[in-house]
Scaffold this active site. Sequence first.
Site, PDB file in Angstrom:
ATOM      1  N   CYS A  13      -2.444  37.307  31.722  1.00  0.00           N
ATOM      2  CA  CYS A  13      -3.755  36.848  31.231  1.00  0.00           C
ATOM      3  C   CYS A  13      -3.678  35.427  30.676  1.00  0.00           C
ATOM      4  CB  CYS A  13      -4.309  37.787  30.146  1.00  0.00           C
ATOM      5  SG  CYS A  13      -4.722  39.446  30.707  1.00  0.00           S
ATOM      6  N   ASP A 127      -6.545  37.256  22.594  1.00  0.00           N
ATOM      7  CA  ASP A 127      -5.969  38.070  23.659  1.00  0.00           C
ATOM      8  C   ASP A 127      -7.067  38.897  24.325  1.00  0.00           C
ATOM      9  OD1 ASP A 127      -4.517  39.686  25.356  1.00  0.00           O
ATOM     10  OD2 ASP A 127      -2.965  40.132  23.871  1.00  0.00           O
TER      11      ASP A 127
END
Length: 159
Positions: A13, A127
Amino acid sequence: MIRVLFICHGNICRSPMAEFILKDMVNNLGLSDQFEIASAATSAEEIWNGIGNPVYPPARTELAKHGIYCEGKRAVQMKASDYDKYDYLIGMDSMNIRNMERITGHKKGDKIYKLLEFAGLEADCRDPWYTSRFDETYRDVVTGCTAFLECLQKEGKIC
């Protein structure tokens, strides 16, 4: 040559987003030949039988919204030798920094940085694995990468 390694937990990611956003930025500035940019994970959770998972689909989608593509990128794990190979090891959050220090045996400050520090922020890069807010992560990464390039320019490392 300025060698940059972005690091997050799984390398699916945030760190690949940073890798490809910075590659896009330096390409747009005509500086691609002055940089080597990659990304890696502090864990092996996204690597199976030596083969890393590709960039997480929502991260790929967020990058594509901005005309940035990361096809072919697969998760890789950071190695202690990366400390000698790269000029900048840039983690996305405080836990990444601790794991980077453990892996390399070096402390934050020499070559190890947290991305948003370049923008004068102590914050972690959000995140999206937990928030599903890939747009917020994208903005954090752009903020950090922009500030990183500005720091390099102020230091006279790029024109």
